[in-house]
Design a protein around this motif. Structure first.
Motif, PDB file in Angstrom:
ATOM      1  N   ASN A 188      -1.593  -4.640  30.823  1.00 20.64           N
ATOM      2  CA  ASN A 188      -2.641  -4.170  31.733  1.00 20.64           C
ATOM      3  C   ASN A 188      -2.706  -2.644  31.739  1.00 20.64           C
ATOM      4  O   ASN A 188      -3.790  -2.064  31.737  1.00 20.64           O
TER       5      ASN A 188
ATOM      6  N   ILE B  52      -4.279  -1.481  28.476  1.00 20.04           N
ATOM      7  CA  ILE B  52      -5.738  -1.661  28.495  1.00 20.04           C
ATOM      8  C   ILE B  52      -6.393  -0.547  29.310  1.00 20.04           C
ATOM      9  O   ILE B  52      -7.408   0.019  28.904  1.00 20.04           O
ATOM     10  N   THR B  53      -5.818  -0.227  30.449  1.00 24.35           N
ATOM     11  CA  THR B  53      -6.349   0.861  31.283  1.00 24.35           C
ATOM     12  C   THR B  53      -6.345   2.174  30.517  1.00 24.35           C
ATOM     13  O   THR B  53      -7.343   2.912  30.504  1.00 24.35           O
TER      14      THR B  53
ATOM     15  N   ALA C  61      -6.270   2.590  27.260  1.00 24.76           N
ATOM     16  CA  ALA C  61      -7.214   2.502  26.136  1.00 24.76           C
ATOM     17  C   ALA C  61      -8.648   2.748  26.616  1.00 24.76           C
ATOM     18  O   ALA C  61      -9.428   3.417  25.933  1.00 24.76           O
ATOM     19  N   TYR C  62      -8.978   2.241  27.784  1.00 22.59           N
ATOM     20  CA  TYR C  62     -10.308   2.482  28.342  1.00 22.59           C
ATOM     21  C   TYR C  62     -10.540   3.978  28.534  1.00 22.59           C
ATOM     22  O   TYR C  62     -11.581   4.513  28.135  1.00 22.59           O
ATOM     23  N   TYR C  63      -9.584   4.651  29.147  1.00 19.29           N
ATOM     24  CA  TYR C  63      -9.755   6.083  29.391  1.00 19.29           C
ATOM     25  C   TYR C  63      -9.765   6.880  28.093  1.00 19.29           C
ATOM     26  O   TYR C  63     -10.469   7.870  27.985  1.00 19.29           O
ATOM     27  N   ARG C  64      -8.999   6.444  27.105  1.00 13.72           N
ATOM     28  CA  ARG C  64      -9.045   7.121  25.797  1.00 13.72           C
ATOM     29  C   ARG C  64     -10.418   6.940  25.146  1.00 13.72           C
ATOM     30  O   ARG C  64     -10.925   7.847  24.512  1.00 13.72           O
ATOM     31  N   SER C  65     -11.012   5.769  25.304  1.00 13.29           N
ATOM     32  CA  SER C  65     -12.325   5.523  24.704  1.00 13.29           C
ATOM     33  C   SER C  65     -13.404   6.384  25.349  1.00 13.29           C
ATOM     34  O   SER C  65     -14.423   6.667  24.730  1.00 13.29           O
ATOM     35  N   CYS C  66     -13.184   6.798  26.572  1.00 14.96           N
ATOM     36  CA  CYS C  66     -14.132   7.689  27.261  1.00 14.96           C
ATOM     37  C   CYS C  66     -13.961   9.127  26.790  1.00 14.96           C
ATOM     38  O   CYS C  66     -14.768   9.989  27.100  1.00 14.96           O
TER      39      CYS C  66
ATOM     40  N   ARG D 200     -19.403  11.736  32.329  1.00 13.33           N
ATOM     41  CA  ARG D 200     -18.603  10.780  33.085  1.00 13.33           C
ATOM     42  C   ARG D 200     -17.442  11.492  33.730  1.00 13.33           C
ATOM     43  O   ARG D 200     -16.652  12.134  33.062  1.00 13.33           O
TER      44      ARG D 200
ATOM     45  N   SER E  85     -13.899  11.190  35.324  1.00 12.06           N
ATOM     46  CA  SER E  85     -12.791  10.245  35.298  1.00 12.06           C
ATOM     47  C   SER E  85     -12.438   9.822  36.720  1.00 12.06           C
ATOM     48  O   SER E  85     -12.247  10.656  37.596  1.00 12.06           O
TER      49      SER E  85
END
Length: 107
Positions: free
Chosen positions: A66, A69-70, A72-77, A87, A89
């Motif tokens: 988990n 995943i969190t 990875a989401y912030y890295r994708s941003c 955006r 953060s």
């Protein structure tokens, strides 16, 4: 406690105001969320902090994934290496960096 009108902020303070480094972290996060008008980020901070603390106490594969995943989401941003100005953060980049270090220690 009762003079704080927002129930999310009150709950966050009640949950984390236990003294020491936790209280310092709590005050910093509350100030960040209030000054940047992102009070709704407080439950996210609580969830990510709890997962991170649980990893320190016992290895929890689901919690570890988990957190990954969190992160990875912030890295994708942040694909271009600069956090997008379009955006804002929700979770602070310093906080995410600390969580990333904890997660990396398991690999």
């Amino acid at each position: 406690d009762e003079h704080i009108p927002d129930p999310v902020v009150r709950g966050f303070l009640r949950y984390f105001a236990q003294g020491g480094a936790t209280a310092k972290f709590c005050r910093r996060i509350v100030m960040e969320c209030l000054t940047q008008e992102k009070v709704l980020a407080l439950p996210g901070y609580i969830a990510v902090s709890m997962l991170s603390e649980q990893l320190q106490e016992q290895e929890d594969a689901l919690g570890l994934w988990n957190l990954r995943i969190t992160l990875a989401y912030y890295r994708s941003c942040d694909i271009d290496g600069k956090h997008s100005k379009r955006r804002r953060s929700l979770l602070g980049l310093d906080f995410l960096g600390a969580i990333d270090s904890r997660v990396a220690s398991f690999f």
